[in-house]
Design a protein around this motif. Structure first.
Motif, PDB file in Angstrom:
ATOM      1  N   LYS A   1      60.086  37.995 -25.431  1.00 31.78           N
ATOM      2  CA  LYS A   1      61.369  37.698 -24.788  1.00 31.78           C
ATOM      3  C   LYS A   1      61.320  38.150 -23.329  1.00 31.78           C
ATOM      4  O   LYS A   1      60.716  39.191 -23.020  1.00 31.78           O
ATOM      5  N   PRO A   2      61.955  37.409 -22.421  1.00 29.96           N
ATOM      6  CA  PRO A   2      61.934  37.774 -21.004  1.00 29.96           C
ATOM      7  C   PRO A   2      62.439  39.196 -20.725  1.00 29.96           C
ATOM      8  O   PRO A   2      61.847  39.918 -19.927  1.00 29.96           O
ATOM      9  N   GLN A   3      63.504  39.607 -21.400  1.00 25.45           N
ATOM     10  CA  GLN A   3      64.033  40.949 -21.173  1.00 25.45           C
ATOM     11  C   GLN A   3      63.014  42.020 -21.561  1.00 25.45           C
ATOM     12  O   GLN A   3      62.839  43.012 -20.859  1.00 25.45           O
TER      13      GLN A   3
ATOM     14  N   GLU B   1      66.794  31.293 -17.264  1.00 26.56           N
ATOM     15  CA  GLU B   1      66.326  31.275 -18.648  1.00 26.56           C
ATOM     16  C   GLU B   1      67.213  30.378 -19.504  1.00 26.56           C
ATOM     17  O   GLU B   1      66.726  29.558 -20.275  1.00 26.56           O
ATOM     18  N   MET B   2      68.522  30.502 -19.353  1.00 19.46           N
ATOM     19  CA  MET B   2      69.442  29.678 -20.135  1.00 19.46           C
ATOM     20  C   MET B   2      69.294  28.202 -19.770  1.00 19.46           C
ATOM     21  O   MET B   2      69.274  27.338 -20.642  1.00 19.46           O
ATOM     22  N   ILE B   3      69.162  27.915 -18.482  1.00 14.43           N
ATOM     23  CA  ILE B   3      69.024  26.531 -18.021  1.00 14.43           C
ATOM     24  C   ILE B   3      67.738  25.915 -18.557  1.00 14.43           C
ATOM     25  O   ILE B   3      67.727  24.794 -19.061  1.00 14.43           O
ATOM     26  N   LEU B   4      66.621  26.645 -18.459  1.00 16.07           N
ATOM     27  CA  LEU B   4      65.344  26.103 -18.927  1.00 16.07           C
ATOM     28  C   LEU B   4      65.352  25.883 -20.432  1.00 16.07           C
ATOM     29  O   LEU B   4      64.764  24.922 -20.923  1.00 16.07           O
ATOM     30  N   LYS B   5      65.994  26.747 -21.165  1.00 12.13           N
ATOM     31  CA  LYS B   5      66.082  26.550 -22.618  1.00 12.13           C
ATOM     32  C   LYS B   5      66.846  25.265 -22.931  1.00 12.13           C
ATOM     33  O   LYS B   5      66.505  24.541 -23.848  1.00 12.13           O
ATOM     34  N   GLU B   6      67.879  24.998 -22.126  1.00 14.82           N
ATOM     35  CA  GLU B   6      68.716  23.831 -22.363  1.00 14.82           C
ATOM     36  C   GLU B   6      68.023  22.521 -21.949  1.00 14.82           C
ATOM     37  O   GLU B   6      68.053  21.540 -22.656  1.00 14.82           O
ATOM     38  N   TYR B   7      67.366  22.535 -20.780  1.00 15.05           N
ATOM     39  CA  TYR B   7      66.855  21.308 -20.199  1.00 15.05           C
ATOM     40  C   TYR B   7      65.345  21.080 -20.354  1.00 15.05           C
ATOM     41  O   TYR B   7      64.880  19.960 -20.304  1.00 15.05           O
TER      42      TYR B   7
ATOM     43  N   GLY C   1      57.416  46.108 -18.137  1.00 17.27           N
ATOM     44  CA  GLY C   1      56.618  46.012 -16.913  1.00 17.27           C
ATOM     45  C   GLY C   1      55.656  44.840 -16.871  1.00 17.27           C
ATOM     46  O   GLY C   1      54.839  44.740 -15.958  1.00 17.27           O
ATOM     47  N   LYS C   2      55.738  43.950 -17.831  1.00 19.03           N
ATOM     48  CA  LYS C   2      54.849  42.786 -17.827  1.00 19.03           C
ATOM     49  C   LYS C   2      55.269  41.770 -16.780  1.00 19.03           C
ATOM     50  O   LYS C   2      54.457  40.990 -16.307  1.00 19.03           O
TER      51      LYS C   2
ATOM     52  N   GLU D   1      52.646  33.932 -22.761  1.00 16.45           N
ATOM     53  CA  GLU D   1      53.376  34.571 -23.861  1.00 16.45           C
ATOM     54  C   GLU D   1      54.864  34.252 -23.757  1.00 16.45           C
ATOM     55  O   GLU D   1      55.516  33.960 -24.761  1.00 16.45           O
ATOM     56  N   LEU D   2      55.402  34.306 -22.547  1.00 13.06           N
ATOM     57  CA  LEU D   2      56.821  33.978 -22.336  1.00 13.06           C
ATOM     58  C   LEU D   2      57.084  32.507 -22.629  1.00 13.06           C
ATOM     59  O   LEU D   2      58.032  32.164 -23.320  1.00 13.06           O
ATOM     60  N   ALA D   3      56.239  31.634 -22.077  1.00 15.19           N
ATOM     61  CA  ALA D   3      56.436  30.192 -22.237  1.00 15.19           C
ATOM     62  C   ALA D   3      56.360  29.769 -23.693  1.00 15.19           C
ATOM     63  O   ALA D   3      57.080  28.863 -24.117  1.00 15.19           O
TER      64      ALA D   3
END
Length: 145
Positions: free
Chosen positions: A113-115, A136-142, A121-122, A106-108
């Motif tokens: 959203k991760p938050q 999270e920011m790095i993975l979105k970028e790269y 509690g997921k 679901e996250l991938a």
């Protein structure tokens, strides 16, 4: 032709599927998350050195099913040119994410959203949660999937 109860049992007990079950391999059942991690690993190979300079941390994912770890992945962005590998971290991880296969997918896929996943509690996090936000920011970028 009439089939009696003993013939029904004999027929149903001898049934074998003609098609092998999905997601199986010699090492056991495969997980959808394995493909996501492999793709992330492939996509960060060329930029690993840059990521190590920006992040300087080790992340581990414990993928759970029924209260048991069914897969582990480590993203080492602390040493060398960075690497992603299956299994527990070779050194203590700065951040460990603990979640189910379903919630990881679901996250991938951006369905949660991760938050929100963390607050509901997921996703459980051990270690430095702020590094998780940086990741999270790095993975979105790269490593857009």
């Amino acid at each position: 032709m009439e089939i009696n109860a003993s013939q029904q049992t004999a027929v149903s007990d001898s049934y074998e599927p003609l098609i092998a079950p999905r997601n199986t391999s010699a090492k056991g059942p495969g997980l959808q998350s394995d493909f996501i991690f492999e793709e992330i690993g492939r996509r960060i190979k060329g930029v690993g050195g840059q990521l190590v300079k920006k992040v300087n941390a080790v992340f581990q994912w414990d993928i759970m099913n029924g209260g048991k770890i069914v897969a582990q992945w480590t993203l080492d962005l602390k040493s060398g040119s960075g690497q992603l590998y299956p299994g527990a971290s070779h050194e203590p991880a700065n951040t460990v994410f603990i979640l189910s296969e379903h919630d990881f997918m679901e996250l991938a896929l951006g369905k949660i959203k991760p938050q929100k996943a963390f607050l509901t509690g997921k996703v459980k996090v051990k270690g430095n949660i702020l590094l998780g936000q940086k990741l999270e920011m790095i993975l979105k970028e790269y490593a857009k999937i």
